[in-house]
Design a protein around this motif. Structure first.
Motif, PDB file in Angstrom:
ATOM      1  N   TRP A  20       0.843  -1.205   0.000  1.00 29.51           N
ATOM      2  CA  TRP A  20       0.000   0.000   0.000  1.00 29.51           C
ATOM      3  C   TRP A  20       0.872   1.247   0.000  1.00 29.51           C
ATOM      4  CZ3 TRP A  20      -1.918   3.054   4.541  1.00 29.51           C
ATOM      5  CH2 TRP A  20      -2.883   3.970   4.153  1.00 29.51           C
ATOM      6  N   LYS A  21       1.939   1.242   0.774  1.00 29.20           N
ATOM      7  CA  LYS A  21       2.854   2.384   0.828  1.00 29.20           C
ATOM      8  C   LYS A  21       3.536   2.593  -0.532  1.00 29.20           C
ATOM      9  CE  LYS A  21       6.631   4.226   3.571  1.00 29.20           C
ATOM     10  NZ  LYS A  21       7.572   3.977   4.649  1.00 29.20           N
ATOM     11  N   LEU A  22       3.979   1.505  -1.155  1.00 29.25           N
ATOM     12  CA  LEU A  22       4.596   1.600  -2.479  1.00 29.25           C
ATOM     13  C   LEU A  22       3.611   2.141  -3.504  1.00 29.25           C
ATOM     14  CD1 LEU A  22       6.922   0.907  -4.504  1.00 29.25           C
ATOM     15  CD2 LEU A  22       5.743  -1.269  -4.821  1.00 29.25           C
ATOM     16  N   CYS A  23       2.376   1.653  -3.451  1.00 26.84           N
ATOM     17  CA  CYS A  23       1.358   2.073  -4.404  1.00 26.84           C
ATOM     18  C   CYS A  23       1.097   3.580  -4.307  1.00 26.84           C
ATOM     19  CB  CYS A  23       0.076   1.284  -4.161  1.00 26.84           C
ATOM     20  SG  CYS A  23      -1.189   1.542  -5.406  1.00 26.84           S
ATOM     21  N   ARG A  24       1.199   4.123  -3.098  1.00 32.78           N
ATOM     22  CA  ARG A  24       0.934   5.549  -2.902  1.00 32.78           C
ATOM     23  C   ARG A  24       2.145   6.435  -3.173  1.00 32.78           C
ATOM     24  NH1 ARG A  24      -0.297   5.275   2.780  1.00 32.78           N
ATOM     25  NH2 ARG A  24       0.263   7.456   2.714  1.00 32.78           N
ATOM     26  N   SER A  25       3.312   5.851  -3.431  1.00 35.12           N
ATOM     27  CA  SER A  25       4.522   6.647  -3.620  1.00 35.12           C
ATOM     28  C   SER A  25       4.474   7.419  -4.945  1.00 35.12           C
ATOM     29  CB  SER A  25       5.763   5.762  -3.579  1.00 35.12           C
ATOM     30  OG  SER A  25       5.837   4.959  -4.736  1.00 35.12           O
ATOM     31  N   ALA A  26       5.191   8.520  -4.989  1.00 35.09           N
ATOM     32  CA  ALA A  26       5.219   9.365  -6.187  1.00 35.09           C
ATOM     33  C   ALA A  26       5.861   8.630  -7.357  1.00 35.09           C
ATOM     34  CB  ALA A  26       5.978  10.657  -5.890  1.00 35.09           C
ATOM     35  N   ARG A  27       6.905   7.889  -7.087  1.00 38.84           N
ATOM     36  CA  ARG A  27       7.588   7.162  -8.160  1.00 38.84           C
ATOM     37  C   ARG A  27       6.665   6.138  -8.811  1.00 38.84           C
ATOM     38  NH1 ARG A  27      12.496   2.921  -7.824  1.00 38.84           N
ATOM     39  NH2 ARG A  27      13.035   2.982 -10.012  1.00 38.84           N
ATOM     40  N   HIS A  28       5.953   5.378  -7.987  1.00 35.52           N
ATOM     41  CA  HIS A  28       5.022   4.387  -8.531  1.00 35.52           C
ATOM     42  C   HIS A  28       3.891   5.070  -9.289  1.00 35.52           C
ATOM     43  CE1 HIS A  28       2.706   0.740  -8.932  1.00 35.52           C
ATOM     44  NE2 HIS A  28       1.664   1.367  -8.432  1.00 35.52           N
ATOM     45  N   PHE A  29       3.396   6.188  -8.753  1.00 32.53           N
ATOM     46  CA  PHE A  29       2.334   6.928  -9.429  1.00 32.53           C
ATOM     47  C   PHE A  29       2.775   7.348 -10.827  1.00 32.53           C
ATOM     48  CE2 PHE A  29       0.499  10.955 -10.730  1.00 32.53           C
ATOM     49  CZ  PHE A  29      -0.853  10.663 -10.700  1.00 32.53           C
TER      50      PHE A  29
END
Length: 106
Positions: A20-29
């Motif tokens: 969930w934290k990765l999904c919300r990161s700017a890089r992943h976005f």
């Protein structure tokens, strides 16, 4: 997945939190938006984290069912993609012959 005290979530709750934290990161976005042209859907990871925590705290049957369905859907989604390349059963009959370019160069 049996009912009772022996059942455990498919993944530890820390894994759901990390996803969930990765999904919300700017890089992943940015990567997801560039590749797919839409915002990433992180809501399922949040629901899975909440269900996992509810299972750990209260042993809720609803949380168990929710996690099982989510994992099944995730596995189904990965299986629906077909292979791009056709896999060979054996090498071509003339695999040991020189390539046509090599014949012209010599």
């Amino acid at each position: 997945m049996a009912d009772g005290g022996g059942w455990r979530p498919p993944r530890p709750c820390e894994v759901y939190r990390a996803e969930w934290k990765l999904c919300r990161s700017a890089r992943h976005f940015l990567h997801h938006y560039y590749v797919h042209g839409e915002r990433p859907a992180c809501e399922q990871w949040r629901r899975d984290l909440a269900s996992c925590r509810e299972w750990e705290e209260r042993r809720s049957a609803e949380a168990q069912r929710s996690l099982c369905e989510s994992e099944r859907a995730r596995v189904q989604a990965t299986r629906k993609h077909t292979l791009v390349w056709a896999l060979r059963q054996s090498p071509p009959a003339d695999w040991h012959l020189p390539l046509p370019q090599e014949e012209k160069d010599q």
